[in-house]
Design an enzyme around this catalytic site. Structure first.
Site, PDB file in Angstrom:
ATOM      1  N   HIS A   1     -25.497  28.746 -16.612  1.00 16.76           N
ATOM      2  CA  HIS A   1     -25.078  28.131 -15.164  1.00 16.76           C
ATOM      3  C   HIS A   1     -25.856  28.890 -13.993  1.00 16.76           C
ATOM      4  O   HIS A   1     -25.336  28.943 -13.085  1.00 16.76           O
ATOM      5  CB  HIS A   1     -23.742  28.771 -15.233  1.00 16.76           C
ATOM      6  CG  HIS A   1     -22.454  28.475 -16.336  1.00 16.76           C
ATOM      7  ND1 HIS A   1     -22.152  27.323 -16.362  1.00 16.76           N
ATOM      8  CD2 HIS A   1     -21.555  29.004 -17.620  1.00 16.76           C
ATOM      9  CE1 HIS A   1     -21.075  27.510 -16.956  1.00 16.76           C
ATOM     10  NE2 HIS A   1     -21.048  27.956 -18.084  1.00 16.76           N
TER      11      HIS A   1
ATOM     12  N   ASP B   1     -23.532  23.667 -25.137  1.00 18.78           N
ATOM     13  CA  ASP B   1     -22.270  25.188 -24.915  1.00 18.78           C
ATOM     14  C   ASP B   1     -20.637  23.837 -24.159  1.00 18.78           C
ATOM     15  O   ASP B   1     -21.265  22.595 -23.845  1.00 18.78           O
ATOM     16  CB  ASP B   1     -22.836  25.656 -23.789  1.00 18.78           C
ATOM     17  CG  ASP B   1     -22.048  27.052 -23.114  1.00 18.78           C
ATOM     18  OD1 ASP B   1     -22.211  27.661 -23.701  1.00 18.78           O
ATOM     19  OD2 ASP B   1     -20.948  26.421 -22.654  1.00 18.78           O
TER      20      ASP B   1
ATOM     21  N   HIS C   1     -18.916  24.737 -21.433  1.00 18.09           N
ATOM     22  CA  HIS C   1     -18.922  24.335 -20.024  1.00 18.09           C
ATOM     23  C   HIS C   1     -20.150  23.593 -20.140  1.00 18.09           C
ATOM     24  O   HIS C   1     -21.402  24.105 -20.418  1.00 18.09           O
ATOM     25  CB  HIS C   1     -18.941  25.826 -19.575  1.00 18.09           C
ATOM     26  CG  HIS C   1     -18.407  27.111 -20.016  1.00 18.09           C
ATOM     27  ND1 HIS C   1     -18.542  27.733 -21.133  1.00 18.09           N
ATOM     28  CD2 HIS C   1     -16.645  26.827 -19.458  1.00 18.09           C
ATOM     29  CE1 HIS C   1     -17.005  28.085 -21.127  1.00 18.09           C
ATOM     30  NE2 HIS C   1     -16.456  27.794 -19.728  1.00 18.09           N
TER      31      HIS C   1
ATOM     32  N   ASP D   1     -19.099  28.378 -28.311  1.00 24.29           N
ATOM     33  CA  ASP D   1     -17.348  28.032 -27.518  1.00 24.29           C
ATOM     34  C   ASP D   1     -17.071  27.161 -27.541  1.00 24.29           C
ATOM     35  O   ASP D   1     -15.732  26.405 -26.972  1.00 24.29           O
ATOM     36  CB  ASP D   1     -17.375  28.907 -26.072  1.00 24.29           C
ATOM     37  CG  ASP D   1     -18.503  28.354 -25.031  1.00 24.29           C
ATOM     38  OD1 ASP D   1     -19.166  27.308 -25.616  1.00 24.29           O
ATOM     39  OD2 ASP D   1     -18.622  28.511 -24.330  1.00 24.29           O
TER      40      ASP D   1
HETATM   41  N1  Q9C Z   1     -10.042  30.313 -16.504  1.00 20.78           N
HETATM   42  C1  Q9C Z   1     -20.550  30.542 -20.529  1.00 20.78           C
HETATM   43  O1  Q9C Z   1     -20.429  30.020 -21.585  1.00 20.78           O
HETATM   44  N2  Q9C Z   1     -14.796  31.692 -17.098  1.00 20.78           N
HETATM   45  N3  Q9C Z   1     -19.947  30.371 -19.145  1.00 20.78           N
HETATM   46  C2  Q9C Z   1     -13.798  30.861 -16.530  1.00 20.78           C
HETATM   47  C3  Q9C Z   1     -11.477  30.052 -16.539  1.00 20.78           C
HETATM   48  C4  Q9C Z   1     -15.789  31.495 -16.770  1.00 20.78           C
HETATM   49  C5  Q9C Z   1     -18.543  30.362 -19.522  1.00 20.78           C
HETATM   50  C6  Q9C Z   1     -12.358  31.057 -16.716  1.00 20.78           C
HETATM   51  C7  Q9C Z   1     -16.466  31.052 -18.532  1.00 20.78           C
HETATM   52  C8  Q9C Z   1     -18.445  31.289 -18.000  1.00 20.78           C
HETATM   53  C9  Q9C Z   1     -22.567  30.488 -21.095  1.00 20.78           C
HETATM   54 ZN    ZN Z   2     -19.705  27.778 -21.997  1.00 20.42          ZN
END
Ligand code: Q9C
Ligand code: ZN
Length: 334
Positions: free
Chosen positions: A154, A190, A192, A279
């Site tokens: 990210h 991932d 996301h 995830d």
């Molecule tokens: N309500 C990685 O997996 N928060 N980052 C989301 C949703 C951020 C995840 C909140 C998620 C980032 C590297």
């Molecule tokens: Zn992620």
């Protein structure tokens, strides 16, 4: 397969994050690394290749903010970890302000990624781990693993977010190109979308970025990862986004993976970098796919069958009890 991790990557441990309107315990914990190490056994400590490979990807003022921001925040009398609360949204003047509160907004994407006095050290060694894994592949290994914690995908050239500070996959890709391996493909699996990686290589013709992820219409990071984002300029056509609906399970994920691998094959990379997040697992506390632990070996085998030298960089995965088995399962497919 060789794997790399430095114990200093454990130090970064923010107290809390803003999640759905309330403060909750920070999900990206040192215990994640411990769970992976418990499953894989001890990993090798990376060599120190210095800041040059980091500065080949990240803005120097941003790196300075990561290093010095937490002390400045403390000196300003602020309790708690450094976190932005105001952002220079589109249309605001690009002022070069020096107030720490202004810098926090200028250099971040969200309010879910606080900085502590230890963040720079942990992010620095996370980057060194990915560079050590790259060295293993440059030296002839078919595949190598970097336990990148904190994760990276990210983070953009000059911003943090989504638990990420330094974009390890991008740092490895750029270092590989400097090392004579080109073109490079990055496959991001991932849950996301890897917005930072996409941004960094958006107009680059020598790096192909393919991502399978939850549809940003419903999931973080919302503003990136839509199917119509395909790159620009020299990078026109070198970005591929395959958004998938919440609830996606193995077969649909595998079909999208085949599409991504086919496009990457046409790009004929010298090196594949896999941004691997666990995830996508069915029980992940912040995600909504239905991949099972046994599926990871199969998915990895699909990737391995393509035959490209492969660097696997750890990204997300927040179910600590299952994380070790999920990572070990994925690596077993190579
Ligand atoms: N309500 C990685 O997996 N928060 N980052 C989301 C949703 C951020 C995840 C909140 C998620 C980032 C590297
Ligand atoms: Zn992620």
């Amino acid at each position: 397969m060789r794997g790399f991790f430095d114990p200093r990557q454990r130090a970064h441990a923010p107290a809390q994050e803003l999640h759905n309107g309330g403060f909750v315990a920070y999900a990206e914990t040192p215990a994640r690394a411990d769970a992976i190490l418990a499953a894989l056994g001890p990993l090798e400590t990376p060599a120190d290749r210095g800041e040059a490979p980091i500065l080949a990807v990240h803005d120097a003022a941003y790196v300075d903010f990561l290093k010095t921001g937490p002390a400045r925040w403390k000196a300003a009398g602020r309790p708690g970890d450094l976190v932005g609360y105001i952002w220079p949204i589109v249309g605001r003047r690009p002022l070069a302000l020096d107030r720490i509160d202004a810098l926090a907004g200028r250099f971040s994407l969200d309010a879910a990624t606080p900085l502590t006095a230890d963040t720079w050290t942990s992010a620095y060694w996370s980057a060194q781990s990915v560079l050590a894994a790259l060295d293993a592949v440059l030296g002839g290994d078919r595949a190598a693993f970097a336990l990148c914690r904190p994760p990276g995908h990210h983070a953009g050239r000059d911003y943090l977010g989504g638990y990420c500070h330094l974009n390890t996959a991008a740092i490895a890709a750029q270092a590989a190109i400097f090392g004579g391996m080109a073109p490079v493909a990055i496959l991001d699996v991932d849950y996301h979308h890897g917005n930072g990686t996409q941004d960094i290589f958006w107009n680059r013709g020598d790096v192909f970025f393919a991502s399978l992820h939850a549809d940003p219409a419903t999931d973080y990071p919302f503003y990136w990862g839509h199917a119509d984002e395909t790159g620009e300029g020299a990078g026109d056509g070198t970005t591929l986004n395959l958004p998938l609906p919440q609830g996606t399970t193995r077969d649909a994920f595998r079909a999208a993976l085949a599409t991504a691998l086919d496009r990457i094959a046409r790009f004929a990379p010298d090196l594949l970098i896999v941004s691997y997040g666990a995830d996508t697992w069915a029980g992940d506390p912040i995600s909504r796919f239905g991949i099972e632990t046994a599926d990871y070996r199969l998915l990895a085998a699909d990737i391995a069958a393509c035959g490209w030298p492969t660097l696997i960089a750890m990204e997300g995965g927040y179910a600590c009890d299952a994380l070790g088995a999920n990572v070990a399962g994925f690596l077993s497919g190579f």
